[in-house]
Scaffold this active site. Structure first.
Site, PDB file in Angstrom:
ATOM      1  N   GLY A 228       0.666  -1.294  -0.005  1.00  0.00           N
ATOM      2  CA  GLY A 228      -0.147  -0.079   0.163  1.00  0.00           C
ATOM      3  C   GLY A 228       0.695   1.228  -0.183  1.00  0.00           C
ATOM      4  O   GLY A 228       0.498   2.156   0.682  1.00  0.00           O
ATOM      5  N   LYS A 229       1.981   1.133  -0.913  1.00  0.00           N
ATOM      6  CA  LYS A 229       2.968   2.557  -0.823  1.00  0.00           C
ATOM      7  C   LYS A 229       1.825   3.637  -1.379  1.00  0.00           C
ATOM      8  O   LYS A 229       2.314   4.812  -1.143  1.00  0.00           O
ATOM      9  CB  LYS A 229       3.757   1.827  -1.746  1.00  0.00           C
ATOM     10  CG  LYS A 229       5.333   1.645  -1.292  1.00  0.00           C
ATOM     11  CD  LYS A 229       6.353   1.617  -2.259  1.00  0.00           C
ATOM     12  CE  LYS A 229       5.990   0.736  -3.365  1.00  0.00           C
ATOM     13  NZ  LYS A 229       6.551  -0.028  -3.694  1.00  0.00           N
TER      14      LYS A 229
ATOM     15  N   ASP B 166      -2.656   2.607  -9.362  1.00  0.00           N
ATOM     16  CA  ASP B 166      -2.511   3.376  -8.154  1.00  0.00           C
ATOM     17  C   ASP B 166      -2.453   5.007  -8.404  1.00  0.00           C
ATOM     18  O   ASP B 166      -2.824   5.800  -7.367  1.00  0.00           O
ATOM     19  CB  ASP B 166      -0.893   3.603  -7.930  1.00  0.00           C
ATOM     20  CG  ASP B 166      -0.545   2.494  -6.572  1.00  0.00           C
ATOM     21  OD1 ASP B 166      -1.666   1.915  -5.946  1.00  0.00           O
ATOM     22  OD2 ASP B 166       0.506   1.841  -6.512  1.00  0.00           O
TER      23      ASP B 166
ATOM     24  N   GLU C  29       6.740   7.657  -5.978  1.00  0.00           N
ATOM     25  CA  GLU C  29       6.530   6.256  -5.372  1.00  0.00           C
ATOM     26  C   GLU C  29       7.385   5.325  -6.663  1.00  0.00           C
ATOM     27  O   GLU C  29       6.957   5.372  -7.757  1.00  0.00           O
ATOM     28  CB  GLU C  29       5.084   6.007  -5.514  1.00  0.00           C
ATOM     29  CG  GLU C  29       4.888   4.421  -4.904  1.00  0.00           C
ATOM     30  CD  GLU C  29       3.306   4.148  -5.255  1.00  0.00           C
ATOM     31  OE1 GLU C  29       2.331   4.914  -5.232  1.00  0.00           O
ATOM     32  OE2 GLU C  29       3.150   2.801  -5.487  1.00  0.00           O
TER      33      GLU C  29
ATOM     34  N   GLU D  54      14.756  -4.474 -11.445  1.00  0.00           N
ATOM     35  CA  GLU D  54      14.172  -3.399 -12.467  1.00  0.00           C
ATOM     36  C   GLU D  54      14.213  -2.283 -11.775  1.00  0.00           C
ATOM     37  O   GLU D  54      13.953  -1.305 -12.715  1.00  0.00           O
ATOM     38  CB  GLU D  54      12.967  -4.069 -13.048  1.00  0.00           C
ATOM     39  CG  GLU D  54      11.977  -4.217 -11.932  1.00  0.00           C
ATOM     40  CD  GLU D  54      10.634  -4.993 -12.812  1.00  0.00           C
ATOM     41  OE1 GLU D  54      10.817  -5.226 -13.917  1.00  0.00           O
ATOM     42  OE2 GLU D  54       9.606  -4.958 -12.036  1.00  0.00           O
TER      43      GLU D  54
ATOM     44  N   GLN E 237      13.857  -4.870   9.565  1.00  0.00           N
ATOM     45  CA  GLN E 237      14.919  -4.503   9.706  1.00  0.00           C
ATOM     46  C   GLN E 237      15.931  -4.793   8.562  1.00  0.00           C
ATOM     47  O   GLN E 237      16.869  -4.092   8.021  1.00  0.00           O
ATOM     48  CB  GLN E 237      15.769  -5.141  10.963  1.00  0.00           C
ATOM     49  CG  GLN E 237      15.252  -4.854  12.405  1.00  0.00           C
ATOM     50  CD  GLN E 237      15.792  -5.937  13.401  1.00  0.00           C
ATOM     51  OE1 GLN E 237      17.087  -6.017  13.537  1.00  0.00           O
ATOM     52  NE2 GLN E 237      15.074  -6.170  14.247  1.00  0.00           N
TER      53      GLN E 237
ATOM     54  N   CYS F 276     -19.270   1.530 -20.719  1.00  0.00           N
ATOM     55  CA  CYS F 276     -18.600   1.194 -22.011  1.00  0.00           C
ATOM     56  C   CYS F 276     -18.982  -0.033 -22.628  1.00  0.00           C
ATOM     57  O   CYS F 276     -19.980  -0.049 -23.280  1.00  0.00           O
ATOM     58  CB  CYS F 276     -17.046   1.160 -21.676  1.00  0.00           C
ATOM     59  SG  CYS F 276     -15.876   1.548 -22.971  1.00  0.00           S
TER      60      CYS F 276
ATOM     61  N   GLY G 229     -20.602  -2.313 -21.316  1.00  0.00           N
ATOM     62  CA  GLY G 229     -22.091  -2.463 -20.887  1.00  0.00           C
ATOM     63  C   GLY G 229     -23.015  -1.360 -21.345  1.00  0.00           C
ATOM     64  O   GLY G 229     -24.336  -1.790 -21.653  1.00  0.00           O
TER      65      GLY G 229
ATOM     66  N   HIS H  60     -16.072   6.046 -19.091  1.00  0.00           N
ATOM     67  CA  HIS H  60     -15.702   5.340 -17.869  1.00  0.00           C
ATOM     68  C   HIS H  60     -16.158   6.059 -16.667  1.00  0.00           C
ATOM     69  O   HIS H  60     -15.289   6.978 -15.964  1.00  0.00           O
ATOM     70  CB  HIS H  60     -14.594   4.809 -17.464  1.00  0.00           C
ATOM     71  CG  HIS H  60     -14.375   3.794 -18.659  1.00  0.00           C
ATOM     72  ND1 HIS H  60     -14.626   2.300 -18.097  1.00  0.00           N
ATOM     73  CD2 HIS H  60     -13.821   3.569 -19.788  1.00  0.00           C
ATOM     74  CE1 HIS H  60     -14.261   1.458 -19.062  1.00  0.00           C
ATOM     75  NE2 HIS H  60     -13.854   2.190 -20.097  1.00  0.00           N
TER      76      HIS H  60
ATOM     77  N   GLU I 177     -16.609   5.741 -13.588  1.00  0.00           N
ATOM     78  CA  GLU I 177     -15.931   5.192 -12.371  1.00  0.00           C
ATOM     79  C   GLU I 177     -14.644   6.086 -12.219  1.00  0.00           C
ATOM     80  O   GLU I 177     -13.959   6.177 -10.934  1.00  0.00           O
ATOM     81  CB  GLU I 177     -15.792   3.751 -12.077  1.00  0.00           C
ATOM     82  CG  GLU I 177     -14.706   3.287 -13.119  1.00  0.00           C
ATOM     83  CD  GLU I 177     -15.337   2.880 -14.694  1.00  0.00           C
ATOM     84  OE1 GLU I 177     -16.175   3.509 -14.866  1.00  0.00           O
ATOM     85  OE2 GLU I 177     -14.828   2.313 -15.288  1.00  0.00           O
TER      86      GLU I 177
HETATM   87  N1  GLN Z   1     -14.357  -3.643 -26.134  1.00  0.00           N
HETATM   88  C1  GLN Z   1     -15.089  -2.314 -26.334  1.00  0.00           C
HETATM   89  C2  GLN Z   1     -14.380  -1.317 -26.939  1.00  0.00           C
HETATM   90  O1  GLN Z   1     -13.343  -1.507 -27.295  1.00  0.00           O
HETATM   91  C3  GLN Z   1     -15.531  -1.616 -24.796  1.00  0.00           C
HETATM   92  C4  GLN Z   1     -14.396  -1.304 -24.267  1.00  0.00           C
HETATM   93  C5  GLN Z   1     -14.210  -1.008 -22.882  1.00  0.00           C
HETATM   94  O2  GLN Z   1     -15.357  -1.514 -22.253  1.00  0.00           O
HETATM   95  N2  GLN Z   1     -13.507  -0.118 -22.132  1.00  0.00           N
HETATM   96  O3  GLN Z   1     -15.202  -0.288 -27.616  1.00  0.00           O
END
Ligand code: GLN
Length: 594
Positions: A61-62, A116, A186, A195, A238, A433, A435, A562, A564
């Site tokens: 959890g850095k 992150d 980080e 690496e 340590q 997307c 969905g 998206h 979210e």
């Molecule tokens: N696979 C779909 C596209 O490329 C949806 C992409 C996604 O859901 N991020 O358009």
């Protein structure tokens, strides 16, 4: 008041190595053994650095630690810029499998990064860009490009000083371009990894060059507590810290991860063997919510220790801190108090068992749960083998469904069956997307009568390809870097659910990551049957949000983007808020609407 403009007066800056290097610049610094390119206009002492390194093991959890510490300083009115330095050779995270690495987090400028960066954006409430993320691949590519363009003529190009020089250059450039008071660095992986070794060496050099008050090193370590012994053992911690010291780095602060609060005796040993006073060894044990970490760091005085180390006390703005702290306190108290409501949300996902692949969705729901005082019970649904009967059995006990983004055919028929169930049974739906695209396919098949409608992503010969590849993407060949990516404007149609959710703004900004889109020639047909495209590209016929009229369905909405990715603790994303509110209403039907 912050006094950024006086920083040239900083006592240590005048005699730092950076000043000497700057004085030398102009002459050929390539001739010197201490080759260290410094961006033009860089003011020594003005920008400070906090470097966060991991020992013992990864996954400590850095990012959470680093963003929480950065937040404490941001709250004080300082300008902070985080940067994640990854060890891998990929140029970005775009082609990484979310099953192995967690979700790909897309920034506003289109950079595809590690999850992150999502933690930083959420905790700091700050948009980041490509300068906040780097990989070994990017660093090597820049060095090699420079070499091909004669940038190091006459010299053999070496890990030290050229590769480390490139790392330092990037850090200083970020600091300078963003006028950051503090850059939080980080380093991915653990000290001792092959690496990331050159990053660690670069940071050692940076500290030497920036001088006494320039860099604060923080080490994360892990205190084990074997069940058979029932006591905490600090030896691994340590040894991990010793490894860092072997690399020439003396930590100034140690954060000790562990399941239970780290005991005094363990802290004492760690302090003593790492030369870090115990007041600067912090117990970062598991807790119910990561959002309580900033306050507990503040209580332990970590913020002041960092300010002292970096000589930053005079840049603190107390009023700013009081306000930010109160806002956060209110959020944390909502988050931790008992909830008034309960609701069950189903999420369909190919990586159903791996939460990290959907980290931002998880977080967006967490934000909404706190703001609406609802305990959300999340059900992950693997749709790969679901038929209609399974769908009914699974979905009838739920109060809302999310079909998140995804790639590939696997599970899509099950997702379409879930969407059909939502549409026909007034079950609140949020499509993200893929969905969003699957909601269009379902509607075309089952409402518009285009029975074989599909997406050319899964069925290149579909007779009704309602979802097809973007014309602009068609020209681009090969994998990696061929998606429509990043923040774009979305025009919101008035008098729609979307317009209500987005407070009647007519333009919003959202983040995209897709190749396919609604084929414009089907739009009329879809609209005739009631589907509303409530968000569009301001100029082109690209559909970006869809919904069903509220007289047809209580909450059915989808986004080609998206949502979210832009949900923040203090400002939850509206489409998620809508879904959760609708789910509460479904689970507690007696509630007044609103
Ligand atoms: N696979 C779909 C596209 O490329 C949806 C992409 C996604 O859901 N991020 O358009």
């Amino acid at each position: 008041m912050p006094q950024k403009n006086n920083t040239t007066q900083n006592a240590s800056a005048g005699d730092s190595e950076v000043s000497n290097l700057l004085a030398e610049a102009g002459q050929s610094s390539h001739e010197s053994e201490f080759f260290s390119p410094i961006p033009k206009g860089y003011i020594p002492g003005r920008h400070k650095y906090v470097a966060v390194l991991g020992t013992v093991m990864s996954g400590l959890g850095k990012g959470i630690f680093s963003s929480s510490l950065a937040k404490l300083l941001k709250d004080k009115g300082l300008k902070v810029e985080p940067i994640k330095m990854e060890g891998y050779l990929n140029i970005d995270s775009g082609t990484l499998n979310p099953y192995r690495h967690g979700e790909v987090f897309v920034l506003d400028d289109g950079m595809e990064t590690d999850m992150d960066l999502g933690t930083y954006e959420r905790i700091l409430d700050q948009n980041l860009g490509e300068a906040n993320f780097t990989t070994s691949g990017q660093i090597y590519r820049r060095v090699l490009d420079k070499e091909r363009h004669g940038g190091y003529l006459g010299r053999d190009v070496q890990m030290i000083p050229h590769v480390t020089g490139e790392v330092k250059y990037n850090l200083r450039k970020l600091a300078m371009d963003k006028d950051a008071d503090v850059v939080f660095i980080e380093v991915g992986g653990t000290v001792g990894d092959f690496e990331n070794g050159f990053y660690i060496e670069a940071l050692r050099e940076l500290a030497f060059e920036e001088g006494e008050e320039g860099v604060c090193f923080v080490a994360l370590t892990y205190v084990i507590e074997p069940q058979a012994l029932g006591e905490q053992k600090s030896k691994a911690a340590q040894l991990g810290l010793k490894k860092l010291m072997e690399a020439g780095i003396q930590p100034h602060l140690v954060a000790c991860r562990g399941h239970n609060e780290i005991e005094e005796t363990a802290l004492e040993k760690i302090a003593m063997f790492s030369n870090v006073p115990k007041r600067r060894c912090f117990s970062m044990h598991d807790r119910k919510s990561i959002y309580t970490i900033p306050e507990s760091m503040r209580e332990a005085g970590l913020d002041r220790e960092v300010l002292t180390r970096l000589g930053l006390h005079d840049r603190v703005n107390q009023r700013h801190e009081d306000k930010a702290r109160e806002d956060w306190r209110v959020f944390v108290s909502k988050l931790t108090s008992p909830r008034k409501f309960q609701a069950k949300i189903g999420i369909t996902g190919k990586y159903a068992k791996i939460r990290d692949a959907y980290a931002s969705i998880d977080k967006a729901l967490e934000h909404c749960g706190a703001h609406l005082s609802v305990d959300l019970d999340v059900h992950w649904l693997d749709t790969t083998e679901m038929d209609e009967t399974d769908v009914t059995r699974e979905l009838e006990q739920l109060d809302g469904i999310i079909v998140p983004g995804g790639f590939g055919k696997r599970g899509t028929e099950g997702k379409i069956a879930c969407i059909k169930y939502c549409r026909e049974n007034a079950l609140p739906y949020l499509g993200i997307c893929l969905g969003f695209q699957m909601a269009v396919v379902e509607f075309a098949r089952n409402v518009c009568g285009l029975t074989d409608a599909g997406s050319t992503e899964f069925d290149p010969k579909s007779p009704h390809p309602v979802i097809d590849i973007l014309p602009e993407q068609k020209k681009i060949e090969g994998l990696g870097g061929n998606m429509r990516l990043g923040g774009k404007d979305v025009q919101v149609k008035t008098d729609t659910l979307a317009s209500f959710l987005f407070d009647e703004q007519n333009m919003i900004r959202a983040r995209f990551r897709h190749r396919f889109e609604v084929d414009p020639k089907y739009i009329e047909k879809l609209e005739e049957q009631g589907m509303i495209f409530s968000g569009r590209h301001p100029q082109q016929p690209i559909m970006q949000m869809l919904e069903l009229p509220t007289k047809m369905h209580p909450y059915f909405i989808g986004a080609q983007f998206h949502p979210e990715l832009t949900s923040r603790p203090l400002e939850p994303q509206p489409m998620f808020m809508g879904l959760v509110a609708a789910a509460i209403q479904r689970s507690q039907p007696g509630l007044a609407s609103g």
